[in-house]
Design a protein around this motif. Structure first.
Motif, PDB file in Angstrom:
ATOM      1  N   UNK A  29      36.022  20.215 -44.605  1.00  0.00           N
ATOM      2  CA  UNK A  29      37.376  19.683 -44.576  1.00  0.00           C
ATOM      3  C   UNK A  29      37.623  18.903 -43.284  1.00  0.00           C
ATOM      4  N   UNK A  30      37.034  19.373 -42.201  1.00  0.00           N
ATOM      5  CA  UNK A  30      37.196  18.672 -40.925  1.00  0.00           C
ATOM      6  C   UNK A  30      36.621  17.264 -41.003  1.00  0.00           C
ATOM      7  N   UNK A  31      35.471  17.111 -41.656  1.00  0.00           N
ATOM      8  CA  UNK A  31      34.864  15.785 -41.812  1.00  0.00           C
ATOM      9  C   UNK A  31      35.733  14.892 -42.694  1.00  0.00           C
ATOM     10  N   UNK A  32      36.329  15.461 -43.735  1.00  0.00           N
ATOM     11  CA  UNK A  32      37.232  14.695 -44.595  1.00  0.00           C
ATOM     12  C   UNK A  32      38.463  14.250 -43.824  1.00  0.00           C
ATOM     13  N   UNK A  33      38.963  15.114 -42.986  1.00  0.00           N
ATOM     14  CA  UNK A  33      40.121  14.761 -42.156  1.00  0.00           C
ATOM     15  C   UNK A  33      39.778  13.588 -41.249  1.00  0.00           C
ATOM     16  N   UNK A  37      41.674  10.090 -41.950  1.00  0.00           N
ATOM     17  CA  UNK A  37      42.830   9.988 -41.070  1.00  0.00           C
ATOM     18  C   UNK A  37      44.023  10.783 -41.538  1.00  0.00           C
ATOM     19  N   UNK A  38      43.869  11.527 -42.624  1.00  0.00           N
ATOM     20  CA  UNK A  38      44.956  12.373 -43.120  1.00  0.00           C
ATOM     21  C   UNK A  38      44.981  13.671 -42.328  1.00  0.00           C
ATOM     22  N   UNK A  39      46.131  14.341 -42.325  1.00  0.00           N
ATOM     23  CA  UNK A  39      46.208  15.590 -41.570  1.00  0.00           C
ATOM     24  C   UNK A  39      45.569  16.738 -42.352  1.00  0.00           C
ATOM     25  N   UNK A  40      45.334  17.832 -41.660  1.00  0.00           N
ATOM     26  CA  UNK A  40      44.589  18.945 -42.239  1.00  0.00           C
ATOM     27  C   UNK A  40      45.302  19.562 -43.434  1.00  0.00           C
TER      28      UNK A  40
END
Length: 399
Positions: A29-33, A37-40
């Motif tokens: 999820x951190x890589x997707x964030x 550029x979307x928030x967690x």
């Protein structure tokens, strides 16, 4: 923001997350964030929605020594499947390709006749029904992609001509859709293969690519320019096999005024090796194991002619990488440095100075993965709309 606008943004973001998981997963999820550029919290909501739709799954990360709570890992759900089909003159290959790019099932149906569009549709439906009742019982099959060795009209998927199959103006897309109930896309086999190699294989991360595929039906090609696949006005670009290469030696010419695929030919290789038919691995093994001077001479002859054809392509398109698939990879691998030297000797020095020639990394999977990628396109573009248009799991193929 209006409700309609908010819905559109959410659909766009769902597609972004799904595409990232498909192309680059598994991803945290951190890589997707970081990528979006979307928030967690938004990422968590989007992933939860995709998981609820059965498109992605989450798992705990691998144990690592790090400070803080590790981020869950998101992966495309392998139970989401496209059916990939490649009709050829000697066999019909059907594969089930997962959204995670795995190929859990495949079948190669040997043929002693030229398969028709109607027979293609019937055999795909039969194989799909067998898989529904067996190994793919819990899969969600969302679409079918058909890689055809011929000219396919981009606007509607009509096979204008597949000369080696004897197809003319064949509506195979409609036939397969009627037989299976699946949304179906049709494209040229080499154009689908270059997409697969560009996204996942030997040309991954390369923006300018020439791809040539050698199969039972001859030589096709595909192009990527500035990172975008090039189809041409009607969808017919890349037919390198129909060009007439210059042949320096009269002794090298075997097909009179033939085109490239008449001279650089799988059938000629099978003949000298002594095989009536073979898949790619069997032919490659036969050439590698042979000690016959006749086999060595034929491979060298074809490589010389191929080098001239590639030099012409390099002069026109100035690619960073040329990727060779099928039997072309086999004859290239016999002497890759020699092939590259021969291409550079005939191409403009500036165009070829940084050129690389690579064999297709996806090997025999490239056509199946390319056809599946085309089949997944609607789902990756708009997951909610695409799912609404596909049959739910456990629905048998239409009769």
């Amino acid at each position: 923001m209006s409700d309609t606008s908010a819905t559109g943004v959410r659909q766009t973001n769902l597609a972004r997350i799904l595409r990232l998981a498909h192309l680059g997963g598994p991803l945290s999820r951190a890589a997707l964030t970081e990528s979006t550029g979307l928030n967690r919290s938004t990422i968590a909501d989007l992933v939860a929605e995709l998981a609820g739709l059965g498109l992605v799954s989450e798992r705990a990360p691998d144990p690592v020594r790090r400070v803080g709570r590790p981020s869950p890992v998101v992966t495309a759900d392998p139970r989401v499947v496209a059916i990939a089909v490649n009709p050829e003159v000697d066999a019909l290959t059907i594969g089930a390709v997962g959204l995670d790019r795995g190929i859990p099932e495949r079948a190669r149906i040997e043929l002693d006749h030229l398969i028709t569009p109607a027979e293609t549709a019937a055999r795909v439906a039969d194989q799909l029904a067998a898989w529904h009742d067996g190994p793919l019982a819990d899969a969600r099959i969302v679409a079918a992609g058909i890689a055809v060795p011929g000219l396919v009209r981009a606007s509607d998927g009509l096979v204008r001509t597949a000369p080696h199959l004897g197809w003319t103006d064949a509506a195979v897309r409609d036939l397969v859709h009627a037989a299976t109930g699946l949304p179906t896309v049709v494209g040229n086999d080499a154009s689908m293969a270059v997409l697969a190699e560009h996204l996942f294989g030997a040309a991954r991360g390369i923006d300018d690519v020439v791809y040539l595929n050698g199969g039972a039906s001859g030589i096709g090609g595909g192009l990527v320019v500035h990172g975008m696949p090039v189809a041409g006005a009607g969808g017919y670009a890349g037919e390198f096999g129909q060009n007439r290469p210059g042949i320096r030696s009269a002794e090298d010419r075997q097909a009179g005024d033939g085109v490239l695929e008449d001279e650089v030919s799988r059938a000629r290789l099978l003949e000298v090796v002594g095989l009536a038919s073979a898949d790619e691995q069997t032919l490659a093994a036969g050439i590698s194991a042979s000690t016959s001077p006749r086999v060595a001479a034929e491979v060298a002859r074809q490589r010389r002619i191929l080098a001239t054809a590639l030099a012409n392509a390099v002069n026109v398109l100035n690619p960073s990488v040329v990727v060779l698939g099928g039997f072309l990879a086999t004859i290239a691998e016999d002497d890759m440095p020699g092939l590259l030297d021969a291409v550079r000797a005939q191409a403009m020095p500036a165009s070829s100075e940084d050129l690389e020639i690579r064999v297709a990394l996806l090997a025999e999977d490239r056509l199946l993965i390319g056809a599946a990628e085309a089949a997944f396109a609607a789902l990756l573009r708009d997951p909610l709309t695409a799912l609404a248009a596909t049959p739910p799991p456990h629905v048998a193929a239409a009769g």
